[in-house]
Every structure is written in structure tokens, then in C-alpha cells.
Design a protein around this motif. Structure first.
Motif, PDB file in Angstrom:
ATOM      1  N   SER A 193     -20.924  66.731  36.420  1.00 57.46           N
ATOM      2  CA  SER A 193     -19.881  67.354  37.074  1.00 57.46           C
ATOM      3  C   SER A 193     -18.827  67.816  36.221  1.00 57.46           C
ATOM      4  O   SER A 193     -18.651  67.411  34.927  1.00 57.46           O
ATOM      5  N   LEU A 224     -22.645  70.238  37.970  1.00 54.41           N
ATOM      6  CA  LEU A 224     -22.455  69.528  39.321  1.00 54.41           C
ATOM      7  C   LEU A 224     -24.107  69.402  39.692  1.00 54.41           C
ATOM      8  O   LEU A 224     -24.936  70.084  39.848  1.00 54.41           O
ATOM      9  N   ASN A 225     -24.357  67.906  40.097  1.00 53.29           N
ATOM     10  CA  ASN A 225     -25.364  67.426  40.685  1.00 53.29           C
ATOM     11  C   ASN A 225     -25.472  68.069  42.026  1.00 53.29           C
ATOM     12  O   ASN A 225     -24.543  68.466  42.554  1.00 53.29           O
ATOM     13  N   CYS A 359     -20.234  61.704  39.248  1.00 56.66           N
ATOM     14  CA  CYS A 359     -20.668  62.927  40.158  1.00 56.66           C
ATOM     15  C   CYS A 359     -20.459  62.316  41.724  1.00 56.66           C
ATOM     16  O   CYS A 359     -19.711  62.583  42.275  1.00 56.66           O
ATOM     17  N   GLY A 380     -16.943  63.941  40.020  1.00 57.52           N
ATOM     18  CA  GLY A 380     -17.774  64.917  40.889  1.00 57.52           C
ATOM     19  C   GLY A 380     -17.090  64.865  42.331  1.00 57.52           C
ATOM     20  O   GLY A 380     -17.535  65.706  43.154  1.00 57.52           O
TER      21      GLY A 380
END
Length: 458
Positions: A193, A224-225, A359, A380
Motif C-alpha cells: 500500500s 495497493l492490494n 495493506c 493500507g
């Protein structure tokens, strides 16, 4: 573009934490963009029923051991999966063994041999966490670009000096543990993130690697995931009593009522149901709950359900809360995938007060399923949850900043007050459900990064 992911975990085959979710879903999104992406994974004993090639696609040696690699596919996809077979992986445990450093080094070294000996020639080798962190070091003389992703900086692996007893580790690495080696020798470093990428460059979050990370400059990127929105879809989730989506949000309450009945709680749509699905460890912020349980319970009408396992202290904390408040609190100290989906699909509020969070997957699943997240503003979580502003009707959840029980308690009371205003609350849920939480944007950023790296090879 040819990319090989190398990881100790991969959903839905071998999962302990969020690492597995990334490795099991990002390749799917990259494949849709035309990438020839494949995954290398240890051939754990519990994967014995997974369909695979009858004969090994590669046989060789590493660290004076004989190994075989079989080819399979990521379930319900065309993503090739390379399974590294050796008796060291034959048990049913991913982590926790005394020879963990040796096992994962054997796995990584076998992948290196596989590439060196022509098993497959990726243009990019994407390594994840300390278990595969020596691969960038070994690939220095190869025309293969390496990306090293940090999923959790707190887990850096054993001291590197101990590895020299069983594998070639040059003395010019400049590193003192595997993660430091991955950071120093990879061609690009990513973390999961943008906020976490900034945080780990500070002493507070840097886990004694902050100076090294600050020195990387533009080599460190936060991407970012996402989540697999096809697999995680309340409209099709087989574990929910009633399926729903943003256009039929009114049906969601049936899942709440069914969950209350299942848990033996008062069946009441007007009582706020708070869900916790998590590993029970220090990182997740549960030490904040210990001093405020009684204040919260005695001044609130909320119901609470906890699902997870981990540190015995936190298991004791939640077990004790369930015993003191048997009419309002339930604690299930185990992993249960089906129950977790019913909690996401039935709880009103999803609690995730993490001390730090690279994240986080839980808050994104909660948003997708209409459970409003209450999180700490870190990593995140800060990138995906935005504060609810009822006046301007903005935001999708609740956040607190200072890591202290009073801040969490104040936000618990604020969220319960907001829950009283049903129309506003439903619009808050809809804003979360309508957000794009897929891998589409992030996969594009990874593809751009891969392209920049491959261009250096010429």
C-alpha cells in the motif's frame, strides 16, 4: 511478458495470511492483461490431491538434495503452477518447523536452479517476503529482472550468517538477514500500500530497516492490494443464506438475522452486530480492547462475534469476554472459512484496530459485503477506508488515529450512534460496496513496473 511468482503461500492452496491472497489473485488479473504469468510453490503434503503432471517437468539438485518439479494449474484458472517436491515439504505445516530457514532456502534455491538450467526463462522474477528473498541475490548475473514485495516488514527471517552453513551466500551482500538481502539486490521493491511504503521509512514502523529503505529512493513503491472480486462476491457466495448485491441491499438483513440465530444471540435487526475475523496477534490491535471491554459493554447495546486464533493471551481475552457477557459476545477461536463469510455478510460493523497494517484484506472484504469497517488510520487501512461524513455523505467507514483505548472506544460509540440512522447507514454501506476493490488498477501498475524493468535488459 513472462513473469514467475515465487511464494510460500497461494490462495486457495496454501494460506496463512494476506500473502496467499495476493499470490492467488494478482496473477489472475495480470493474465487478463496478456501476461504469461506462472507461480512456483512448495509441494506441501496437503496438496497431494491436486491434479498435476504424472512425471516431473524438471529434475535436478540443490543444496546436495534431489528435487522434482511438477506442473499443475491454479484452481479454476489456466495459470501454470510449478510444485517444488521434496520430503521437507511433505508434512502438513507451512510455517513453524525448526528447519524453516533451510526448507524455504531449499525451495528458493531450487527455483534458481530451475531457471539457470533452462526449466523456464522468465523475464521477471517476482519474489515475496523473506522466504524467497535470496533469489534476487542469486539472479544478479542472469538476464532476469527481480521484483521483491514486502508484505510484512516485521517478519525478516533469521540472521543471514546462519544460512552459509547450507547454501552459497556471498560475503559481499551487505545484508544481515534475508529481507535486507532482497531489498538490496532486487531491481525493484514494492510493498502492499502507498501509506505503508511511507511508514516503513520511519523509525516507528521501519523495524530497524528504515534507514536502508529510505536509501532506496524511487526503487521502493507502494502498490495497493486488491481482492478477487469474482470469488468474493455476496451475490454468489455459497456460504451466505441469502445472496445480495448493491442493488438488493435490503436482502442483507436476512443474513444478519440468520447469523444471530446461528450464534444464539438475540435476533434483532436493530442491535448493532460487530464482527471480528482476524489472527489474534499484537499487530492487530486487540490489546486496545482489554481495558475497555467492560466500559464498552456496560454503555452499549452492541453484540460481538470474534473468529480467529493466535496468541494465547488474546484467546484468553476473548474467551473471558464471551463468558462475562454470554448474551452478547461469542468467540470462536479457530479458523473457519464458511463462518468468516457469514460474518462479513451479516455483521453491521467490522472491527480492525490494527497497530500497523501493510495493506489488510479483511476491511476490503467487509466493504465488498456491506459490513462497515472501523479501523485505525494506518497502512493500507488508511488507503481503503475513508471517514464517514454524514453531513456531506462522504466516506465508507470509521477511523481513529492515536493508538490508545480511548480513541477506539470513542469511535465504537460514534459508529453505534450512526447505526441508529438507518437510511444514512445504508447509504454508507452502499458507498463501500460500490468501490472498485479489484486488482484491475494495481495489476496495471505492476505491468508498467515490469515493462520498465524489462526495458533495461534491451
Amino acid at each position: 511478458m513472462k513473469v514467475l511468482f515465487v511464494s510460500a503461500e497461494c490462495t486457495p492452496l496454501a494460506k496463512v495470511g494476506g500473502l496467499a491472497d495476493v499470490v492467488g489473485s494478482l496473477p489472475l488479473a495480470l493474465a487478463k492483461l496478456g501476461v504469461d504469468v506462472r507461480i512456483a510453490l512448495p509441494y506441501y503434503g496437503f496438496l497431494g490431491q491436486l491434479p498435476k503432471s504424472e512425471e516431473p517437468v524438471w529434475t535436478g539438485s540443490a543444496m546436495f538434495q534431489r528435487l522434482e518439479i511438477y506442473e499443475s494449474h491454479l484452481p479454476e484458472s489456466d495459470i501454470p503452477l510449478y510444485l517444488v517436491g521434496h520430503p521437507a515439504f511433505a508434512n502438513d505445516r507451512i510455517y513453524g518447523s525448526e528447519d524453516e530457514a533451510w526448507r524455504f532456502t531449499l525451495f528458493s534455491r531450487t527455483v534458481a536452479e530451475f531457471i539457470w538450467r533452462g526449466g523456464w526463462d522468465p523475464q521477471v522474477l517476482h519474489c515475496h517476503d523473506w522466504h524467497t528473498a535470496l533469489l534476487p541475490l542469486w539472479m544478479r548475473a542472469m538476464p532476469v529482472m527481480t521484483v521483491y514485495t514486502i508484505h510484512n516488514l516485521a517478519y525478516q527471517g533469521p540472521p543471514l550468517a546462519g544460512f552459509r552453513s547450507f547454501v552459497d551466500v556471498p560475503y559481499d551482500t551487505g545484508a544481515w538477514n534475508p529481507m535486507a538481502a532482497g531489498i538490496i539486490h532486487s531491481d525493484a521493491i514494492t510493498t502492499v500500500s502507498p501509506t505503508y511504503a511511507r511508514e516503513i521509512c520511519s523509525p516507528e514502523y521501519g523495524e530497524r530497516l528504515d534507514g536502508l529503505l529510505r536509501a532506496q529512493g524511487g526503487r521502493l513503491t507502494g502498490i495497493l492490494n486488491g481482492i478477487n472480486t469474482d470469488a468474493l462476491d455476496p451475490a454468489t457466495d455459497k456460504y451466505l443464506p441469502v445472496n445480495f448485491d448493491a442493488a438488493s441491499l435490503e436482502l442483507r438483513v436476512e443474513n444478519k438475522l440468520a447469523l444471530q440465530r446461528e450464534l444464539g444471540l438475540e435476533v434483532n435487526p436493530y442491535r448493532m452486530l460487530v464482527g471480528i475475523v482476524s489472527r489474534l496477534v499484537d499487530q492487530k490491535g486487540f490489546d486496545l480492547l482489554a481495558p475497555l471491554w467492560d466500559i464498552w459493554m456496560n454503555n452499549s447495546a452492541a453484540q460481538v462475534v470474534v473468529l480467529g486464533s493466535g496468541d494465547p493471551f488474546y484467546e484468553f481475552l476473548f474467551r473471558g469476554a464471551a463468558e462475562r457477557y454470554p448474551e452478547r459476545v461469542r468467540a470462536f477461536l479457530r479458523y473457519d472459512g464458511a463462518l468468516s463469510q457469514r460474518i462479513y455478510g451479516g455483521a453491521d460493523l467490522f472491527l480492525m484496530p490494527s497497530r500497523f497494517e501493510p495493506c489488510g484484506i479483511g476491511q476490503m472484504i467487509a466493504l465488498r459485503y456491506g459490513a462497515v469497517p472501523l479501523v485505525r488510520k494506518t497502512g493500507g487501512l488508511a488507503d481503503t477506508v475513508h471517514f464517514h461524513n454524514p453531513i456531506d455523505e462522504e466516506g465508507n467507514g470509521f477511523l481513529f488515529d492515536r493508538y490508545e483505548p480511548q480513541s477506539l472506544l470513542a469511535m465504537l460509540f460514534r459508529s453505534e450512534e450512526a447505526f441508529r440512522y438507518r437510511d444514512y447507514w445504508q447509504r454508507l454501506q452502499l458507498r463501500g460496496m460500490q468501490a472498485d476493490l479489484s486488482w484491475k488498477v494495481s495489476a496495471g501498475r505492476y505491468l508498467d513496473l515490469y515493462g520498465q524493468l524489462v526495458a533495461r535488459i534491451g
